[in-house]
Design a protein around this motif. Sequence first.
Motif, PDB file in Angstrom:
ATOM      1  N   ASN A   1       0.982  -0.951  -0.176  1.00 37.02           N
ATOM      2  CA  ASN A   1      -0.228   0.150  -0.240  1.00 37.02           C
ATOM      3  C   ASN A   1       0.728   1.256  -0.121  1.00 37.02           C
ATOM      4  OD1 ASN A   1      -3.205  -0.893  -0.234  1.00 37.02           O
ATOM      5  ND2 ASN A   1      -2.350  -1.640   2.308  1.00 37.02           N
ATOM      6  N   ILE A   2       2.153   1.555  -0.146  1.00 36.71           N
ATOM      7  CA  ILE A   2       2.952   2.680   0.571  1.00 36.71           C
ATOM      8  C   ILE A   2       3.300   3.280  -0.787  1.00 36.71           C
ATOM      9  CG2 ILE A   2       5.581   1.484   0.519  1.00 36.71           C
ATOM     10  CD1 ILE A   2       5.915   3.680   2.768  1.00 36.71           C
ATOM     11  N   VAL A   3       3.432   2.451  -1.492  1.00 33.33           N
ATOM     12  CA  VAL A   3       3.305   3.419  -2.892  1.00 33.33           C
ATOM     13  C   VAL A   3       2.103   4.269  -3.645  1.00 33.33           C
ATOM     14  CG1 VAL A   3       3.492   3.221  -5.436  1.00 33.33           C
ATOM     15  CG2 VAL A   3       5.003   1.588  -4.027  1.00 33.33           C
ATOM     16  N   ALA A   4       0.684   4.220  -3.341  1.00 35.53           N
ATOM     17  CA  ALA A   4      -0.506   4.303  -3.691  1.00 35.53           C
ATOM     18  C   ALA A   4      -0.244   5.595  -2.832  1.00 35.53           C
ATOM     19  CB  ALA A   4      -1.862   2.811  -3.835  1.00 35.53           C
ATOM     20  N   SER A   5      -0.454   5.019  -1.267  1.00 33.40           N
ATOM     21  CA  SER A   5      -0.378   6.418  -0.288  1.00 33.40           C
ATOM     22  C   SER A   5       0.700   7.716  -0.369  1.00 33.40           C
ATOM     23  CB  SER A   5       0.210   6.119   1.238  1.00 33.40           C
ATOM     24  OG  SER A   5      -1.142   4.448   1.834  1.00 33.40           O
ATOM     25  N   ILE A   6       1.787   7.487  -0.545  1.00 31.90           N
ATOM     26  CA  ILE A   6       2.855   8.060  -1.771  1.00 31.90           C
ATOM     27  C   ILE A   6       2.276   9.069  -2.679  1.00 31.90           C
ATOM     28  CG2 ILE A   6       5.097   8.380  -1.699  1.00 31.90           C
ATOM     29  CD1 ILE A   6       5.797   6.724  -0.570  1.00 31.90           C
ATOM     30  N   ILE A   7       1.493   8.324  -3.799  1.00 33.91           N
ATOM     31  CA  ILE A   7       1.518   8.505  -5.054  1.00 33.91           C
ATOM     32  C   ILE A   7      -0.163   9.959  -4.354  1.00 33.91           C
ATOM     33  CG2 ILE A   7       0.246   8.751  -7.205  1.00 33.91           C
ATOM     34  CD1 ILE A   7       2.125   6.092  -7.348  1.00 33.91           C
ATOM     35  N   ALA A   8      -0.633   9.370  -3.330  1.00 33.24           N
ATOM     36  CA  ALA A   8      -1.884  10.510  -3.427  1.00 33.24           C
ATOM     37  C   ALA A   8      -1.347  11.701  -2.868  1.00 33.24           C
ATOM     38  CB  ALA A   8      -3.043   9.405  -2.436  1.00 33.24           C
ATOM     39  N   ALA A   9      -0.489  11.402  -1.609  1.00 30.79           N
ATOM     40  CA  ALA A   9       0.442  12.804  -1.007  1.00 30.79           C
ATOM     41  C   ALA A   9       0.903  13.676  -1.873  1.00 30.79           C
ATOM     42  CB  ALA A   9       0.833  12.491   0.116  1.00 30.79           C
ATOM     43  N   GLN A  10       1.170  13.008  -2.607  1.00 35.52           N
ATOM     44  CA  GLN A  10       2.108  13.755  -4.269  1.00 35.52           C
ATOM     45  C   GLN A  10       1.362  14.265  -4.630  1.00 35.52           C
ATOM     46  OE1 GLN A  10       4.686  10.750  -5.464  1.00 35.52           O
ATOM     47  NE2 GLN A  10       6.488  11.492  -4.376  1.00 35.52           N
ATOM     48  N   SER A  11       0.445  14.502  -5.338  1.00 34.78           N
ATOM     49  CA  SER A  11      -0.788  14.697  -6.314  1.00 34.78           C
ATOM     50  C   SER A  11      -1.446  15.781  -4.921  1.00 34.78           C
ATOM     51  CB  SER A  11      -1.290  13.442  -6.443  1.00 34.78           C
ATOM     52  OG  SER A  11      -2.741  13.287  -5.444  1.00 34.78           O
ATOM     53  N   PHE A  12      -1.492  15.816  -3.685  1.00 32.49           N
ATOM     54  CA  PHE A  12      -2.420  16.756  -2.702  1.00 32.49           C
ATOM     55  C   PHE A  12      -1.546  17.634  -3.099  1.00 32.49           C
ATOM     56  CE2 PHE A  12      -2.314  18.760   1.049  1.00 32.49           C
ATOM     57  CZ  PHE A  12      -3.566  19.029   1.175  1.00 32.49           C
ATOM     58  N   LEU A  13      -0.096  17.722  -2.735  1.00 35.47           N
ATOM     59  CA  LEU A  13       1.309  18.536  -2.805  1.00 35.47           C
ATOM     60  C   LEU A  13       0.898  19.743  -3.577  1.00 35.47           C
ATOM     61  CD1 LEU A  13       4.179  16.923  -0.736  1.00 35.47           C
ATOM     62  CD2 LEU A  13       2.179  18.199   0.083  1.00 35.47           C
TER      63      LEU A  13
ATOM     64  N   ASP B   1      -1.726   2.566   4.732  1.00 39.65           N
ATOM     65  CA  ASP B   1      -2.502   1.896   4.042  1.00 39.65           C
ATOM     66  C   ASP B   1      -3.370   1.898   3.421  1.00 39.65           C
ATOM     67  OD1 ASP B   1      -4.237   2.776   6.106  1.00 39.65           O
ATOM     68  OD2 ASP B   1      -4.449   1.000   7.077  1.00 39.65           O
ATOM     69  N   THR B   2      -3.491   3.313   2.649  1.00 40.08           N
ATOM     70  CA  THR B   2      -4.704   3.434   1.940  1.00 40.08           C
ATOM     71  C   THR B   2      -6.085   3.474   2.477  1.00 40.08           C
ATOM     72  OG1 THR B   2      -5.370   1.283   1.050  1.00 40.08           O
ATOM     73  CG2 THR B   2      -3.576   3.053  -0.025  1.00 40.08           C
ATOM     74  N   THR B   3      -6.383   4.024   4.156  1.00 40.63           N
ATOM     75  CA  THR B   3      -7.705   3.698   4.636  1.00 40.63           C
ATOM     76  C   THR B   3      -8.044   5.713   4.438  1.00 40.63           C
ATOM     77  OG1 THR B   3      -6.680   3.347   6.324  1.00 40.63           O
ATOM     78  CG2 THR B   3      -7.326   1.666   5.595  1.00 40.63           C
ATOM     79  N   TYR B   4      -6.748   6.236   4.945  1.00 42.28           N
ATOM     80  CA  TYR B   4      -7.248   7.509   4.541  1.00 42.28           C
ATOM     81  C   TYR B   4      -6.749   7.849   3.040  1.00 42.28           C
ATOM     82  CZ  TYR B   4      -7.059   6.938  10.081  1.00 42.28           C
ATOM     83  OH  TYR B   4      -8.121   7.097  11.045  1.00 42.28           O
ATOM     84  N   ASP B   5      -7.841   8.729   3.041  1.00 42.25           N
ATOM     85  CA  ASP B   5      -7.984  10.201   1.612  1.00 42.25           C
ATOM     86  C   ASP B   5      -6.195  10.748   1.866  1.00 42.25           C
ATOM     87  OD1 ASP B   5      -7.680  10.959  -0.660  1.00 42.25           O
ATOM     88  OD2 ASP B   5      -9.593  11.928  -0.596  1.00 42.25           O
ATOM     89  N   PHE B   6      -4.881  10.010   1.393  1.00 41.43           N
ATOM     90  CA  PHE B   6      -4.533  11.600   1.588  1.00 41.43           C
ATOM     91  C   PHE B   6      -4.411  12.676   0.435  1.00 41.43           C
ATOM     92  CE2 PHE B   6      -1.955   8.737   3.971  1.00 41.43           C
ATOM     93  CZ  PHE B   6      -1.965   9.177   4.735  1.00 41.43           C
ATOM     94  N   THR B   7      -5.022  12.407  -0.619  1.00 40.41           N
ATOM     95  CA  THR B   7      -5.309  13.365  -1.544  1.00 40.41           C
ATOM     96  C   THR B   7      -6.472  14.769  -0.755  1.00 40.41           C
ATOM     97  OG1 THR B   7      -7.511  12.313  -2.906  1.00 40.41           O
ATOM     98  CG2 THR B   7      -5.077  12.197  -3.438  1.00 40.41           C
ATOM     99  N   ASN B   8      -7.283  14.866   0.352  1.00 37.89           N
ATOM    100  CA  ASN B   8      -8.373  15.400   0.708  1.00 37.89           C
ATOM    101  C   ASN B   8      -8.000  16.268   1.760  1.00 37.89           C
ATOM    102  OD1 ASN B   8     -10.338  17.253   1.295  1.00 37.89           O
ATOM    103  ND2 ASN B   8     -11.386  15.375   1.384  1.00 37.89           N
ATOM    104  N   LEU B   9      -6.112  16.624   2.102  1.00 36.19           N
ATOM    105  CA  LEU B   9      -5.628  17.284   2.789  1.00 36.19           C
ATOM    106  C   LEU B   9      -6.636  18.689   3.553  1.00 36.19           C
ATOM    107  CD1 LEU B   9      -2.093  15.386   3.141  1.00 36.19           C
ATOM    108  CD2 LEU B   9      -4.910  14.475   4.380  1.00 36.19           C
TER     109      LEU B   9
END
Length: 234
Positions: free
Chosen positions: A23-35, A96-104
């Motif tokens: 899950n870590i890659v998907a989580s990082i990609i989501a966070a990067q997209s937010f930034l 673990d992709t349970t939280y939405d890092f694109t919506n911070l």
Amino acid sequence: MQETKKEKIELTILMPCLNEEANIVASIIAAQSFLTKHNIIGEILICDNGSTDNSPALAKESGARVVYEENPGYGNALRKGIEEALGEYIIMGDCDTTYDFTNLMPFLMQLRDGADFVIGNRFKGGIAKGAMPFSHKYIGVPVLSLLGRIRYNVEIKDFHCGLRGFRSCIAKEISFTSTGMEFATELIARFNKEKAKIVEVPTTLSVSKAPRKPHLKSIRDGIRHIIFMTKRLK
């Protein structure tokens, strides 16, 4: 985005990690997209807590900064992450992709507007079917949240939401003591003791894209939270 001489990092997105290679890659990609989407000068910080899989290597390959905490425990990992964070603000959450890092943005906007501590409320934002066990949703989290509100006199309805943000300058000055899951309660208690402005915002909880065995031990960790709440903060 990495720090440069001219750029001050506004936000550290902090993720504790223990064997999250699925899950870590998907989580990082989501966070990067937010930034990127919001043009935020930030960093993604992974605190690895003894992974035996490829999580640290995958995190580095995905552009995150990785630090290590040898002592096991959720609290130990987050304490190390807070110590190492470069951002003015820290937003923490599980990778673990349970939280939405694109919506911070609701968290960051509150911090920018003067809040010292912002915590998500999954009951207001929405809990996907299967994302939280029945016993947690209707017994564990509501009961522990009630005890927390009574103990610390703070209006937080979801004490155990893992998605939360705060000012790093305050967190770095606090002497945390918790090593395990009870750190979630201590974080609120310590900020409240500092007379911090605490805000709750709606957030969502999803089913992990690649479910794995939970690190949380419901009875053991629930008892640890209760024991912590019986202690006087020093």
